[in-house]
Design an enzyme around this catalytic site. Sequence first.
Site, PDB file in Angstrom:
ATOM      1  N   HIS A  15      -4.473   0.528  10.780  1.00 46.22           N
ATOM      2  CA  HIS A  15      -5.649  -0.178  11.133  1.00 46.22           C
ATOM      3  C   HIS A  15      -6.303  -0.072  12.354  1.00 46.22           C
ATOM      4  O   HIS A  15      -7.065  -1.187  12.913  1.00 46.22           O
ATOM      5  CB  HIS A  15      -5.242  -1.607  10.628  1.00 46.22           C
ATOM      6  CG  HIS A  15      -4.634  -1.791   9.241  1.00 46.22           C
ATOM      7  ND1 HIS A  15      -3.883  -2.713   8.999  1.00 46.22           N
ATOM      8  CD2 HIS A  15      -4.984  -1.137   7.999  1.00 46.22           C
ATOM      9  CE1 HIS A  15      -3.342  -2.597   7.776  1.00 46.22           C
ATOM     10  NE2 HIS A  15      -4.072  -1.770   7.243  1.00 46.22           N
TER      11      HIS A  15
ATOM     12  N   HIS B 113     -11.255  -0.641   7.084  1.00 43.74           N
ATOM     13  CA  HIS B 113      -9.923  -0.824   6.918  1.00 43.74           C
ATOM     14  C   HIS B 113      -8.943   0.017   7.808  1.00 43.74           C
ATOM     15  O   HIS B 113      -7.981  -0.796   8.558  1.00 43.74           O
ATOM     16  CB  HIS B 113      -9.364  -0.372   5.391  1.00 43.74           C
ATOM     17  CG  HIS B 113      -8.144  -0.674   4.961  1.00 43.74           C
ATOM     18  ND1 HIS B 113      -7.662  -0.265   3.749  1.00 43.74           N
ATOM     19  CD2 HIS B 113      -6.867  -0.939   5.438  1.00 43.74           C
ATOM     20  CE1 HIS B 113      -6.443  -0.876   3.384  1.00 43.74           C
ATOM     21  NE2 HIS B 113      -5.946  -0.960   4.793  1.00 43.74           N
TER      22      HIS B 113
ATOM     23  N   HIS C 242      -0.378   5.285   7.516  1.00 41.91           N
ATOM     24  CA  HIS C 242      -1.685   4.457   7.411  1.00 41.91           C
ATOM     25  C   HIS C 242      -1.600   3.303   8.441  1.00 41.91           C
ATOM     26  O   HIS C 242      -0.594   2.937   9.011  1.00 41.91           O
ATOM     27  CB  HIS C 242      -1.519   3.788   6.335  1.00 41.91           C
ATOM     28  CG  HIS C 242      -2.377   2.680   5.964  1.00 41.91           C
ATOM     29  ND1 HIS C 242      -4.008   3.083   5.969  1.00 41.91           N
ATOM     30  CD2 HIS C 242      -2.399   1.342   5.568  1.00 41.91           C
ATOM     31  CE1 HIS C 242      -4.518   1.782   5.776  1.00 41.91           C
ATOM     32  NE2 HIS C 242      -3.563   0.923   5.664  1.00 41.91           N
TER      33      HIS C 242
ATOM     34  N   GLU D  92       0.979  -1.349   0.063  1.00 42.40           N
ATOM     35  CA  GLU D  92      -0.092  -0.023  -0.107  1.00 42.40           C
ATOM     36  C   GLU D  92       0.790   1.292   0.109  1.00 42.40           C
ATOM     37  O   GLU D  92       0.414   2.336   0.717  1.00 42.40           O
ATOM     38  CB  GLU D  92      -0.989  -0.005   1.364  1.00 42.40           C
ATOM     39  CG  GLU D  92      -1.945  -1.112   1.035  1.00 42.40           C
ATOM     40  CD  GLU D  92      -3.168  -1.020   2.094  1.00 42.40           C
ATOM     41  OE1 GLU D  92      -4.229  -0.553   1.785  1.00 42.40           O
ATOM     42  OE2 GLU D  92      -2.542  -1.092   3.310  1.00 42.40           O
TER      43      GLU D  92
END
Length: 244
Positions: free
Chosen positions: A98, A167, A96, A77
């Site tokens: 989760h 996500h 990023h 990603e």
Amino acid sequence: MSERDQTLRDLVIGNRILAHQNVVDAYGHISVRHPSNPEHFLLSRSRAPELVTEDDIMEFTLDGKVVGDDRRPPYLERFIHGGIYEARPDVHSVVHSHAEETLAFSITNVPMQPVIHVARLIGPNVPVWDISEKFGDDTNLLVTNVEHGRDLAQRIGQGSVALMRGHGFAGVGSTIMDVVRLSVYLPVNARVLTAAMNFGPFKALTPGEIAGHGEFDPKSPSGWRAWEYWARRAGVGDRLGEMP
């Protein structure tokens, strides 16, 4: 120490802090725009953030291509980072995550709102990016190409964070310290907001309170205090430079 070396050092510290604060686990990542080439960014090879060292850092173009002959496996990603840097010249670091606490707000109609003062930097409106809106239901919800990354960056707009349906979230900052602070306090805010909703009506921060009395300054004594505390708790205090 060169500017690049300082950047790599801070990127390692950021990885370790996010891991220690349970913002990331084996998955999730933080990047930084290249200090001398704004068309490139720096991001670890595919490795758990808690284990990242300076030697793990790779260099990428904004379309997610590896610079040079580095054949180590990159994060799938990485396009999250490239898409945001391409769209936002003012952004110099991206996370990023989760983080579990944020996920319910990505799959319901309940908006994420800042309710505690340390979370005012998330802004008054935290949008939700749903990959299926543009790319259908045959994805695995991961940002795996340039088009996905650009679409996510569009949803973030000029804000500081977007939730990603089912996500996690993508957050941005003007510095590594800035985005780490955002990423640490977003899940805290989500926990407090969830508890408050269980109690009944609650009061979110007002627009004036969100605007505050100026932007967060990561080089201020209070900003450094958090950075130093988190770094030492994460076991990387020896990598800290001088207090600004």
